[in-house]
Design an enzyme around this catalytic site. Structure first.
Site, PDB file in Angstrom:
ATOM      1  N   HIS A 174      -9.424   0.299  -1.556  1.00  0.00           N
ATOM      2  CA  HIS A 174      -9.440   1.046  -0.303  1.00  0.00           C
ATOM      3  C   HIS A 174     -10.862   0.973   0.263  1.00  0.00           C
ATOM      4  CE1 HIS A 174      -5.682   2.761  -1.651  1.00  0.00           C
ATOM      5  NE2 HIS A 174      -5.621   3.657  -0.691  1.00  0.00           N
ATOM      6  N   HIS A 200       0.856  -1.186   0.000  1.00  0.00           N
ATOM      7  CA  HIS A 200       0.000   0.000   0.000  1.00  0.00           C
ATOM      8  C   HIS A 200       0.888   1.230   0.000  1.00  0.00           C
ATOM      9  CE1 HIS A 200      -3.894   1.980   1.725  1.00  0.00           C
ATOM     10  NE2 HIS A 200      -3.227   2.815   0.940  1.00  0.00           N
ATOM     11  N   HIS A 245       1.266   4.582  -2.645  1.00  0.00           N
ATOM     12  CA  HIS A 245       0.872   5.306  -3.860  1.00  0.00           C
ATOM     13  C   HIS A 245       2.130   5.974  -4.386  1.00  0.00           C
ATOM     14  CE1 HIS A 245      -3.488   5.031  -2.859  1.00  0.00           C
ATOM     15  NE2 HIS A 245      -3.001   4.969  -1.628  1.00  0.00           N
ATOM     16  N   GLU A 291     -11.304   3.176   5.542  1.00  0.00           N
ATOM     17  CA  GLU A 291     -10.294   4.140   6.014  1.00  0.00           C
ATOM     18  C   GLU A 291     -11.071   5.246   6.740  1.00  0.00           C
ATOM     19  OE1 GLU A 291      -8.302   6.286   2.866  1.00  0.00           O
ATOM     20  OE2 GLU A 291      -6.723   7.068   4.173  1.00  0.00           O
ATOM     21  N   ASP A 293       1.563   3.993   2.601  1.00  0.00           N
ATOM     22  CA  ASP A 293       0.534   4.824   1.963  1.00  0.00           C
ATOM     23  C   ASP A 293       1.150   5.938   1.113  1.00  0.00           C
ATOM     24  OD1 ASP A 293      -2.068   5.368   1.273  1.00  0.00           O
ATOM     25  OD2 ASP A 293      -2.699   6.149   3.217  1.00  0.00           O
ATOM     26  N   ASP A 294       1.352   7.107   1.688  1.00  0.00           N
ATOM     27  CA  ASP A 294       1.921   8.258   0.967  1.00  0.00           C
ATOM     28  C   ASP A 294       3.101   8.789   1.781  1.00  0.00           C
ATOM     29  OD1 ASP A 294      -0.224   8.686  -1.220  1.00  0.00           O
ATOM     30  OD2 ASP A 294      -1.367   8.501   0.640  1.00  0.00           O
TER      31      ASP A 294
HETATM   32  N1  ADE Z   1      -4.775   8.311  -2.606  1.00  0.00           N
HETATM   33  C1  ADE Z   1      -3.552   8.442  -2.112  1.00  0.00           C
HETATM   34  N2  ADE Z   1      -3.540   8.118  -0.808  1.00  0.00           N
HETATM   35  C2  ADE Z   1      -4.799   7.749  -0.486  1.00  0.00           C
HETATM   36  C3  ADE Z   1      -5.429   7.286   0.702  1.00  0.00           C
HETATM   37  N3  ADE Z   1      -4.776   7.135   1.844  1.00  0.00           N
HETATM   38  N4  ADE Z   1      -6.743   7.031   0.662  1.00  0.00           N
HETATM   39  C4  ADE Z   1      -7.420   7.184  -0.462  1.00  0.00           C
HETATM   40  N5  ADE Z   1      -6.883   7.597  -1.606  1.00  0.00           N
HETATM   41  C5  ADE Z   1      -5.579   7.873  -1.620  1.00  0.00           C
HETATM   42 ZN    ZN Z   2      -3.887   4.566   0.178  1.00  0.00          ZN
END
Ligand code: ADE
Ligand code: ZN
Length: 319
Positions: A182, A2, A4, A185, A263-264
């Site tokens: 996803h 996970h 991006h 969340e 994630d990011d």
């Molecule tokens: N796009 C990038 N990060 C995300 C996240 N945590 N949840 C949903 N979309 C995303």
């Molecule tokens: Zn994500």
């Protein structure tokens, strides 16, 4: 599993690419950008994230983005990465699908050759856009079928239930793509049920809100559906107040197949090892907990079975 790729764009690289592409940024400096990474919720993050993707125009930009991520991941001990990309964040700005996927792909090949990191690529549909646009994106991906292991669903969750994307996931399945989504969340447990039953997702990204629904926890445990949990992300986007409030430890205790992911990472305070450190400090993760999440990760991955067994054996002997 996970990560991006667009969420690994560190401000330094964002400025470098913006400079060579002649794109004006709304931040005066790298420091100012980092200071702006203070989010109230998922949407406030996504606004900043999509704004930053505007610097990415050419194949080289996607190569550099991916190559920088792979170097970071390698330095943190990552052996295999399953990487999301958001083609619609680029095709909507007039960047060709081919430009995006070719730049990423070249870096992944170099990552395998030069860093020893294996990888798979997962195409995410943006759920704030329509199901028809998702279908068009799937059509654009078909010439690159061999480069893309699966499809996912991301972006603004609340108000965009998985079921809306049932047809495109079904079509993706016909072409042999693995399916993830996803769910849970910010959205309710109901979205996790939909991802499983309507999209036939085999992994749930985040999924932390499953803990509000005991029947769902039982289903996820029984079927050992992998959950790609992102602890630092959940704190930065205020799903939980702090790491010590995060349910990850309880999820493992409930027998769920939880994994730890970044994630990011450019926005949320770190890469995967930073997440592991955070749960050690904040949730008291033990050596056995770490062994379990590492084992879960390899089991949950789309690595072929023989290589998976080899990696699981290597992991067992390490521990
Ligand atoms: N796009 C990038 N990060 C995300 C996240 N945590 N949840 C949903 N979309 C995303
Ligand atoms: Zn994500």
């Amino acid at each position: 599993m996970h990560i991006h790729i667009e969420g690994s764009l560190e401000p330094e690289l964002m400025f470098e690419i913006a400079g060579r592409n002649g794109i004006a940024l709304k931040y005066a400096s790298v420091e100012e950008a980092r200071r702006a990474y203070d989010f109230a919720d998922l949407q406030s993050f996504l606004d900043v994230y999509y704004e930053a993707t505007r610097v990415l125009l050419h194949e080289r930009d996607f190569y550099d983005l991916t190559w920088a991520y792979l170097n970071k991941a390698s330095a943190q001990g990552v052996r295999h990465a399953e990487i999301f990309f958001d083609p619609q964040a680029h095709t909507d700005r007039g960047v060709a699908f081919e430009t995006v996927v070719t730049g990423i792909r070249r870096a992944l090949i170099d990552g395998e050759r030069r860093l020893g990191i294996s990888s798979h690529l997962i195409l995410c549909f943006l759920r704030h856009l329509s199901a028809e646009e998702a279908m068009e994106t799937l059509r654009q991906a078909l010439p690159y079928r061999d480069w893309i292991v699966g499809v996912g669903l991301d972006s603004t969750e609340v108000g965009h239930p998985p079921t809306e994307f049932e047809a495109v996931f079904e079509e993706a399945g016909r072409h042999g793509f693995r399916k993830v989504a996803h769910a849970g969340e910010e959205g309710p447990p109901e979205y996790i049920w939909q991802a499983l039953d309507d999209l036939k997702a085999v992994r749930i990204d985040h999924g932390v809100r499953c803990m509000e629904d005991p029947r769902l926890v039982e289903r996820l445990r029984e079927e050992q559906v992998p959950l790609t949990v992102c602890p630092l992300s959940n704190v930065k986007l205020r799903v939980f107040r702090s790491i010590d409030q995060h349910p990850l430890k309880r999820m493992l205790e409930a027998g769920l197949c939880a994994t730890v992911n970044s994630d990011d990472p450019a926005y949320f305070g770190g890469y995967v090892a930073d997440n592991l450190q955070a749960i050690k400090d904040g949730l008291g993760f033990t050596r056995e907990d770490f062994r379990k999440v590492a084992e879960n990760s390899f089991r949950a991955s789309f690595i072929d079975e023989a290589e998976k067994e080899r990696l699981l054996n290597e992991l067992a002997s390490y521990f």
